[in-house]
Design an enzyme around this catalytic site. Structure first.
Site, PDB file in Angstrom:
ATOM      1  N   ASP A 124       0.827  -1.198   0.000  1.00  0.00           N
ATOM      2  CA  ASP A 124       0.000   0.000   0.000  1.00  0.00           C
ATOM      3  C   ASP A 124       0.873   1.265   0.000  1.00  0.00           C
ATOM      4  O   ASP A 124       0.640   2.199  -0.768  1.00  0.00           O
ATOM      5  CB  ASP A 124      -0.893  -0.053   1.242  1.00  0.00           C
ATOM      6  CG  ASP A 124      -1.933   1.023   1.220  1.00  0.00           C
ATOM      7  OD1 ASP A 124      -2.673   1.093   0.223  1.00  0.00           O
ATOM      8  OD2 ASP A 124      -1.985   1.815   2.176  1.00  0.00           O
ATOM      9  N   LYS A 146       1.469   4.308  -2.867  1.00  0.00           N
ATOM     10  CA  LYS A 146       1.362   5.737  -2.559  1.00  0.00           C
ATOM     11  C   LYS A 146       2.640   6.462  -2.944  1.00  0.00           C
ATOM     12  O   LYS A 146       2.610   7.574  -3.498  1.00  0.00           O
ATOM     13  CB  LYS A 146       1.079   5.939  -1.066  1.00  0.00           C
ATOM     14  CG  LYS A 146      -0.312   5.485  -0.661  1.00  0.00           C
ATOM     15  CD  LYS A 146      -0.494   5.576   0.850  1.00  0.00           C
ATOM     16  CE  LYS A 146      -1.885   5.139   1.249  1.00  0.00           C
ATOM     17  NZ  LYS A 146      -2.026   4.987   2.697  1.00  0.00           N
TER      18      LYS A 146
END
Ligand code: ADP
Ligand code: ASP
Ligand code: MG
Length: 814
Positions: free
Chosen positions: A677, A681
């Site tokens: 994750d 980003k």
């Protein structure tokens, strides 16, 4: 003296007739009242005539309906006994005549223009009789005695001069008592006195001819709307009443399809400078619209209204042999005129290489035929390529006499259309500068009218039309926030947020007029259709709504796949879904490029740091010429929560469990633990900083061994307590050294890395509470002391708020 005209919409029922009666009786001066047939009767008479002509006995039922409708009105109105008998006798006679004519048509199976004109005249003859009896002391006049027409091709053209004389003569010989009643629409031929008419909607024209002949003080057109509106209220729900129009503006608008007044109506009264007042029979207290002689001003409203004609065909005559040849246009127009074809838009390129002409669809084939004949020689020689016809088009026009000498109006008009993906096929603006018209595809008509209405601030509100995909934690929060804000945005920001589609993995619901947000979920699940990304895409493209935004609150790759196509069709995309922006670099570039080319937005602020303004801030810095050299950030609310929660009582595995329970973590927490994750980003941020990176290029420093990521989720939960002891040891050691664990993402001159770091007490990352995120942005300008943004970096509520804020920012781009 004034002339009042009541349309079919005003004389359709006993209730509305009572209103008409009150309006007339409230007048103190002498009035000439022109009336239409009862609402819908003209249509029904024509339909019944067509049935009879085709030997369909169904005409009888239609005729019975028409007759009983009139009888019902007579029965329900208040008449004296004497009047009632008289009216029943007179209408009975008209019904008998009508039935006889119909029987003849049915038996012979022939319907001439003459018979059809006769049949249709009964509508106004009946209505005027009823209204005459309703208004005590009124006199009924026979319009066929003074409204005269000449034959031209298949139609009747009013003879204004002769009618003018006869109107004056009639009213001089038979002066109206307080109220004169005249049937509208019907006329008679100047030569043979056969009954004719002024064309559909022609009662307005009757009234204007009388007003002009009698030098009336005003012509009042009483209908079922509050006045002349900025656009057709049946298409544009935010259309509103125009207080004042000049005669020229009114002519432009009516000529171009504003059905509220029959176009030729304006001309006779304009000549005499008699104002027209459009009023609502059902709201007589409203002032309505004044159409009168007003001069252009610099401060007045630039665009007064929009109108359109939906049946348009475009004829194009093109050929290099036309360049510089004199007389081509003369031949085009004479040929069309000789065949009774009316042209309403003309556009010629200055190279003279092509001339395009807009005609009604019904005239298209004949136009092609006669022009092909006229230019057969040139076509044979190749100097003209042929006569091209395009069908299924519409013409739209903006009108306002104050646009004269104001630069930028055409730019704004076409710019707004272009931003919404509407292609302009032909365009025209006369040097009179009161009208700019263009031809577009018929399927784009509704959208175009909305776009133009919206962008010229004709609408009281700006409108954004949203398709919300995903009704999970973020989607449902967003809908809740929109529901709370909707009325404030409307009142304070003049922004109307309309939810035109909602979908989740199971169901999809679409509604052009908007889905009410109260109880939307039940509505979706009960009334929605089976959802699929393809269905969602097809439905959105089919709806073709202006100012629309696709809002992705899912984590679905298949939904992210749709962005490119939607944006290329001029739909903005706002997404909380990270998949697209972190996908292959080429795809990311393609999406950005597509949004730029289409002039729409592709916003994904919430992909990093939920509602924190990180991407926006970075864009503002770089847009103003700064350069981002380094980024350091704690971007995983989940990991931060886990490391902040570790304590003697709460071991590593328990902390992960708590993060999942609190909905910070993904249902499979390994997406967070693996750094996947955060990697996504970081990739997104680095790209926004200008780097050409893909996920595999990010150096990942895992803090738990690979084996935990390989098995099933169940195996993971079973095995992960093995790590508890190691983490507890590390925690104690760090506590002693006054340090903390932080999972840091960094970008440094193009190099990207994610991994666990120990940070000292003075470091900005040290005091990072709960699930907060923090980012330090080092730029050429913010160098010695980087810019720091810190706050909640996860949670449905802040994420939804970030999505909402992206949506609102789109409203500012028109
Ligand atoms: P009437 O029977 O009174 O003559 P019409 O049906 O001919 O009524 O005209 C009124 C209708 O015109 C309205 O009900 C409205 O739907 C339609 N209309 C179309 N364009 C406009 C416009 N720009 N302003 C007002 N009404 C319009
Ligand atoms: N009754 C006629 C029509 O419906 C004329 C009018 O209403 O103006 O066209
Ligand atoms: Mg009308």
């Amino acid at each position: 003296m004034k002339v009042m005209k009541f349309g079919g919409t005003s004389v359709g029922s006993p209730e509305s007739l009572q209103l008409v009666k009150n309006i007339i009786n409230n007048e103190s001066e002498t009035v000439i009242v022109v009336v239409s047939a009862l609402d819908g009767v003209t249509d029904r008479l024509l339909l019944a005539a067509d049935f009879a002509f085709k030997s369909n006995p169904g005409y009888k039922t239609l005729l019975e309906e028409i007759i009983s409708r009139h009888k019902m009105i007579i029965k329900n109105m208040e008449f004296s006994l004497e009047d009632k008998e008289e009216i029943e006798q007179k209408t009975g006679q008209l019904f008998d005549e009508l039935q006889n004519i119909f029987r003849g048509v049915f038996l012979i199976g022939d319907l001439s223009q003459k018979t059809s004109d006769k049949i249709v005249s009964y509508g106004e003859r009946l209505s005027s009789l009823i209204i005459h009896k309703l208004i005590e002391g009124s006199r009924l006049y026979d319009a066929t005695k003074f409204i005269k027409t000449n034959k031209q091709f298949d139609s009747h053209i009013p003879d204004l001069g002769r009618s003018n004389e006869l109107i004056r003569k009639t009213f001089a010989e038979m002066p109206p008592p307080r109220v004169a009643i005249v049937p509208g629409f019907i006329a008679s031929d100047i030569e043979d006195n056969d009954i004719t008419n002024l064309g559909r909607g022609g009662s307005d024209y009757t009234a204007a001819m009388i007003a002009a002949a009698m030098d009336a003080s005003t012509l009042e057109i009483w209908t079922d709307v509050n006045g002349f509106m900025t656009a057709d209220p049946r298409i544009i729900n935010s259309a509103y009443v125009i207080d004042e129009l000049s005669f020229i503006e009114a002519i432009e608008l009516t000529n171009f399809g504003a059905k509220v007044i029959y176009p030729p109506t304006i001309f006779p009264v304009y000549h005499k400078n008699i104002p027209i007042n459009v009023r609502n029979t059902f709201r007589p207290g409203e002032k309505g619209t004044m159409i009168r002689n007003i001069q252009p001003t610099r401060n007045g409203k630039i665009i007064k209204g929009i109108s359109s004609i939906n049946d348009t065909a475009l004829i194009t005559i093109q050929g290099l042999g036309m360049v510089g040849v004199i007389g081509v246009n003369k031949r085009i127009f004479s040929t069309l005129a000789d065949n009774g074809i009316s042209v309403f838009i003309v556009s010629q390129a200055s190279s003279e290489n092509s001339t395009s002409i807009g005609v009604r669809t019904q005239d298209a084939d004949l136009s092609r035929k006669v022009l092909s004949e006229e230019f057969s020689h040139e076509i044979e020689m190749g100097s003209i390529n042929g006569i091209m016809v395009e069908y299924d088009l519409a013409t739209i026009a903006i009108v306002g006499q104050n646009m004269k000498h104001v630069p930028g109006i055409a730019g704004k008009f076409f710019g707004a259309l272009g931003r919404n993906g509407i292609s302009v096929i032909a365009l025209a603006q006369g040097a009179g500068e009161t009208n700019i018209s263009c031809v577009i595809s018929k399927s784009d008509l509704r959208k175009s009218l909305n776009v133009i209405h919206d962008s010229f601030f004709l609408s009281p509100y700006q409108e954004l039309n949203l398709f919300i995909i995903g009704t999970g934690t973020v989607g449902s929060k967003l809908l809740e926030q929109i529901q709370q804000q909707q009325s404030t945005l409307k009142e304070q920001n003049k922004l109307r947020i309309n939810i035109v589609g909602i979908a989740n993995g199971r169901k999809a619901l679409f509604a052009r007029e908007g889905i009410p947000l109260g109880g939307y979920y039940e509505n979706l699940m009960e009334n929605g259709v089976t959802s699929s990304p393809e269905h969602i895409r097809d439905e959105i493209l089919e709806m073709n709504i202006f100012n629309s935004v696709f809002v992705d609150c899912t984590a679905s790759p298949a939904i992210a796949e749709l962005y490119g196509e939607l944006m290329s069709r001029n739909i903005s995309v706002v997404t909380a879904n990270k998949i697209a922006a972190s996908s292959d670099y080429e795809n990311y570039r393609y999406l950005k490029e597509t949004s730029r080319k289409a002039g729409v937005k592709f916003l994904f602020e919430t992909n990093v740091g939920a509602g924190l303004p990180i991407i926006n801030t970075m864009n503002s810095l770089t847009n103003s010429g700064d350069k981002i050299v380094k980024l350091e950030a704690v971007l995983s609310g989940t990991l931060n929560f886990i490391f902040n929660t570790l304590s003697e009582e709460i071991p590593f595995s328990k902390a992960i469990r708590l993060a999942v329970d609190a909905q910070f973590a993904e249902p499979d927490p390994r997406i967070d633990l693996s750094g996947l994750d955060v990697t996504r980003k970081l990739v997104i941020l680095s790209r926004e900083a200008g780097a050409h990176v893909n996920q595999p290029e990010v150096v990942k420093k895992l803090f738990i061994p690979q084996k935990y990521f390989d098995g099933t989720l169940e195996e993971f939960w079973e095995a992960i307590p093995e790590m508890d002891a190691i983490f507890e040891e590390r925690r104690k050691e760090l506590e002693r050294k006054n340090k903390k664990l932080r999972f840091v993402a960094s970008y440094d001159k193009g190099a990207c890395e994610v991994g666990l770091r120990e940070v000292e007490s003075g470091h900005p990352f040290y005091d990072l509470e709960g699930s907060n995120n923090i980012i330090m942005i080092t730029t050429e300008r913010y160098n010695e002391y980087p810019m720091v943004i810190k706050g909640y970096g996860a949670g449905a509520s802040v994420t939804a708020a970030g999505v909402f804020s992206d949506i609102i920012s789109i409203a500012n781009i028109r």
